[in-house]
Design a protein around this motif. Structure first.
Motif, short mmCIF file in Angstrom:
data_model
loop_
_atom_site.label_atom_id
_atom_site.label_comp_id
_atom_site.label_asym_id
_atom_site.label_seq_id
_atom_site.Cartn_x
_atom_site.Cartn_y
_atom_site.Cartn_z
N GLY A 134 0.76 -1.17 0.00
CA GLY A 134 -0.07 -0.06 0.15
C GLY A 134 0.93 1.39 -0.10
O GLY A 134 2.16 1.18 0.15
N GLU A 135 0.14 2.22 0.00
CA GLU A 135 0.76 3.87 -0.27
C GLU A 135 1.66 3.75 1.00
O GLU A 135 2.77 4.42 1.00
N LYS A 136 1.26 3.58 2.17
CA LYS A 136 1.85 4.00 3.34
C LYS A 136 3.38 3.05 3.26
O LYS A 136 4.34 3.88 3.69
N LEU A 255 -18.75 3.07 -6.46
CA LEU A 255 -18.05 3.05 -4.96
C LEU A 255 -18.12 4.46 -4.25
O LEU A 255 -18.64 4.57 -3.12
N SER A 256 -17.39 5.24 -4.86
CA SER A 256 -17.67 6.59 -4.35
C SER A 256 -19.02 7.05 -3.93
O SER A 256 -19.17 7.72 -3.10
N GLN A 262 -11.44 5.38 0.55
CA GLN A 262 -10.46 5.30 -0.35
C GLN A 262 -9.68 3.73 -0.36
O GLN A 262 -9.21 3.14 -1.28
N LYS A 263 -9.46 3.39 0.96
CA LYS A 263 -8.82 2.12 1.20
C LYS A 263 -9.58 0.99 0.64
O LYS A 263 -9.09 0.01 -0.14
N PHE A 264 -11.06 0.86 0.61
CA PHE A 264 -11.86 0.05 0.29
C PHE A 264 -12.08 0.11 -1.41
O PHE A 264 -11.89 -0.98 -1.89
N PRO A 272 -3.32 1.08 -6.47
CA PRO A 272 -2.90 1.58 -5.16
C PRO A 272 -3.74 2.67 -4.57
O PRO A 272 -4.74 3.28 -5.28
N GLU A 273 -3.75 2.61 -3.30
CA GLU A 273 -4.64 3.57 -2.72
C GLU A 273 -4.41 4.99 -3.16
O GLU A 273 -5.21 6.13 -3.13
N PHE A 274 -2.89 5.48 -3.23
CA PHE A 274 -2.73 6.67 -3.64
C PHE A 274 -3.07 7.19 -5.12
O PHE A 274 -3.30 8.23 -5.61
#
Length: 325
Positions: A134-136, A255-256, A262-264, A272-274
């Protein structure tokens, strides 16, 4: 990954390991860690490596039953053998009682978790999935690498770097090496440095092309298409990536609209989340109806090419012209 690190640190190993998943860079790192820990460097007598789908299970079993030569163990490395997707009864049965002096390491792209081989390895040893990070995690990894070089990177440069190279750690590693060499004589990495050095991947050109389509900028959309053709990208791969981008936008839009975070959304769309934020902006340029029609037309164009009713290059060009006009 932590289980493998713990085994290496303790010097106590399972009889069999399965490393699988999309993240090839991490998978390669841990494969090399295990090989280095399990056999002495240059020990060709007790280390055997196999690759491909033509490996005979009985040959692996015979090898595992052979005592190691002046060493504690024998290591058998099997890469992309396809044994976790196809029936491999004999080897699956053997894994229940592997010779104590032998160790198997299997490395695969994809596995069937319902297969007997998967269940046997999970029961007898270690199964580790190497999925896209993931982004983190990627951000921490990149910042750590930059810090070791005693440099800094601006927030804008980091965002642009991640956007340019994607979430494949192998690509990130290679592009970061280029970037650090380019910035060897400066303390901070700027957005302009990233723009000057880092590869603009095909998927980014596809994103820009769809953006140009949304803006009805036909000239730019076609120019990006011709750029991809000049880079020797096959038209059918370009069509596949365009269809994939429209599908991602449709998922994100739906979904939005339902209020998911954003993670889901990232987990459902397979990005990727970013990248979610950037795609959300693009999705707002289309209605759900337009996105459904675009995906449908991509499928129809693919069918027209496969049945010989249309030239592949022309099919993609007509699709771009149709939606950017």
């Amino acid at each position: 990954m932590k289980t493998i690190d713990a085994d290496i640190k303790a010097g106590s190993f399972a009889p069999v390991y399965l490393l699988y998943g999309e993240e090839n860079y991490l998978k390669k790192q841990y494969k090399e860690k295990l090989v280095k820990s399990l056999v002495a460097e240059g020990d060709t007598m007790n280390f055997s490596s196999f690759e491909g789908k033509d490996i005979r299970p009985e040959a692996l079993i015979d090898l595992a039953e052979t005592m190691p030569f002046f060493a504690d163990r024998r290591l058998i490395l099997v890469e992309n053998g396809g044994m976790f997707k196809n029936a491999c009864e004999e080897l699956a049965e053997y894994i229940k009682n592997i010779a104590p002096s032998s160790c198997f390491v299997f490395v695969e792209e994809e596995v069937d978790k319902r297969s007997k081989m998967f269940k046997r390895v999970k029961s007898a040893g270690r199964v580790v999935e190497f999925s896209r990070q993931g982004e983190k995690v990627l951000t921490q990894w990149i910042l750590g690498r930059i810090k070791r070089e005693q440099k800094n990177i601006t927030k804008d440069a980091l965002a642009q770097f991640l956007g340019a190279v994607g979430d494949d750690m192998g690509t990130i590693h290679n592009e970061l090496e280029k970037l650090l060499c380019y910035c060897a004589d400066q303390d901070a990495i700027e957005a302009s440095d990233v723009q000057a050095v880092c590869t603009n991947q095909t998927v980014n050109k596809i994103f820009d092309m769809v953006n140009a389509v949304a803006e009805k900028n036909q000239k730019k959309a076609l120019s990006l298409y011709y750029d991809l053709l000049a880079l020797k990208e096959p038209p059918m791969r370009i069509l596949f990536l365009i269809a994939r981008q429209f599908q991602i936008l449709l998922q994100i839009k739906e979904l939005s609209g339902k209020g998911y975070d954003q993670k889901f959304i990232a987990s459902q769309a397979g990005i990727p989340e970013f990248a979610v934020r950037k795609n959300q902006g693009q999705a707002r340029s289309f209605t759900s109806k337009q996105l459904i029609e675009a995906v449908t037309e991509c499928v129809e164009m693919e069918e027209a090419v496969k049945t010989g009713n249309m030239n592949d290059r022309m099919a993609v060009e007509l699709l771009i012209v149709s939606y950017s006009g």
